[in-house]
Design an enzyme around this catalytic site. Structure first.
Site, PDB file in Angstrom:
ATOM      1  N   SER A 134       0.807  -1.215   0.000  1.00 41.45           N
ATOM      2  CA  SER A 134       0.000   0.000   0.000  1.00 41.45           C
ATOM      3  C   SER A 134       0.842   1.268   0.000  1.00 41.45           C
ATOM      4  CB  SER A 134      -0.934   0.003   1.216  1.00 41.45           C
ATOM      5  OG  SER A 134      -0.203  -0.228   2.402  1.00 41.45           O
ATOM      6  N   HIS A 155      -2.362  -2.957  -6.340  1.00 42.88           N
ATOM      7  CA  HIS A 155      -2.837  -2.520  -5.031  1.00 42.88           C
ATOM      8  C   HIS A 155      -4.357  -2.610  -4.977  1.00 42.88           C
ATOM      9  CE1 HIS A 155      -3.349   0.912  -1.900  1.00 42.88           C
ATOM     10  NE2 HIS A 155      -3.390  -0.277  -1.337  1.00 42.88           N
ATOM     11  N   ASN A 205      -3.309   6.193  -1.037  1.00 40.84           N
ATOM     12  CA  ASN A 205      -2.891   6.339   0.357  1.00 40.84           C
ATOM     13  C   ASN A 205      -2.101   7.610   0.629  1.00 40.84           C
ATOM     14  OD1 ASN A 205      -4.164   4.113   1.462  1.00 40.84           O
ATOM     15  ND2 ASN A 205      -2.537   2.722   0.823  1.00 40.84           N
TER      16      ASN A 205
END
Length: 299
Positions: A134, A155, A205
């Protein structure tokens, strides 16, 4: 050695070069990825170095399929076919017969590099290595393999069977063919691939985790209660779930790992992990998976 399920008829296989898949890591993400691979028609191996975790992962997939059958979303016959496509592997050596390996172990650079060295020793030159990391650099992970052009980030997002996005992350050496192959594979799972370049946290993220981190700072400073913070973001920003509840779903340990990576790799204090987050992880309050995070999950 595990017996790899036969190919049989495929429900969706746009790229015949990916005929068999191995998922390494039987935690929340790994078992979700293995589940959708088997559902899409791919003979799939699931492996975890922890035998107990591997057994729990397989049981969790069977439980998820049973729930789908109970809700009428799949028939018993369809579930049986899915189950026939999924097998557990005895070691990383079983990767010798697959065309794509997806790594989904914990967020630690050294652990991932060690795993990829093992896989690199048994995979064919044509096989693709993918990481579900991530936040860790795909370029760094690929550097320890003999074919960095065949390395890519895939991902997925939690819960994997539900969320459609897959970030296809191109490392510095990832070839055009590998990136296209990874995107085609994601589409065959019913997902929507979005290709991004290698950078700490990628896109999702890099944007999401600092928001969650700021929500934790807001809570720790007494600006509002956890319920109020989550309600503001749901009602005012149309988020389906508040940032603190989302942190519990992701796992506070994962949130801390990602923020630590962003802070280290960017060297910018704006990515400093909230001290409250670090304390909660140290105390074992990891969110839903431990039964307690910002909220309690008693059963």
């Amino acid at each position: 050695m595990a017996v790899l399920p036969s190919t049989g008829p495929f429900e969706a296989t746009p790229d015949a070069r990916v005929r068999r898949v191995m998922v390494v890591g039987a935690g929340t993400m790994g078992r979700g990825i293995a589940q959708v691979c088997a559902e899409a028609g791919y003979p799939t191996l699931l492996f975890d170095a922890d035998a107990a975790n591997l057994a729990r992962g397989r049981d969790a997939i069977d439980a998820a399929w049973k729930k789908l059958a109970d809700k009428g979303r799949k028939t018993a016959e369809e579930i049986a076919v899915c189950q026939s496509r999924l097998a557990v592997a005895g070691s990383t050596a079983d990767a010798a017969g697959v065309d794509l390996v997806i790594e989904a172990i914990f967020e630690n650079l050294d652990a991932k590099r060690s795993l990829f060295a093992e896989l690199d020793a048994v995979l064919t030159r044509e096989a693709v290595l993918a990481s579900n990391t991530s936040s860790i650099s795909i370029t760094k992970l690929a550097a320890g393999t003999s074919n960095p052009d065949r390395f890519v980030g895939l991902h997925f997002f939690n819960p994997v069977p539900v969320l459609p996005l897959v970030e296809v992350v191109r490392g510095m050496r990832t070839s055009d063919e590998t990136a296209e192959r990874a995107a085609a594979f994601a589409r065959s799972l019913g997902k929507t691939p979005v290709t991004v370049n290698d950078a700490p946290g990628f896109v999702a993220n890099r944007i999401l985790l600092p928001m969650i981190n700021e929500a934790i700072f807001t809570l720790s400073e007494g600006v509002a209660t956890k319920e109020a913070i989550d309600e503001v973001m749901k009602l005012g920003m149309a988020h389906p779930i508040g940032p603190l509840a989302l942190a519990d779903l992701i796992g506070l340990d994962v949130c801390l790992d990602i923020m630590t990576t962003l802070h280290r790799d960017f060297g910018d204090p704006k990515y400093r992990p909230a001290p409250m987050l670090a304390r909660m992880v140290a105390a074992g309050a990891l969110g839903r998976k431990s039964g307690e995070g910002f909220y309690r999950y008693d059963g």
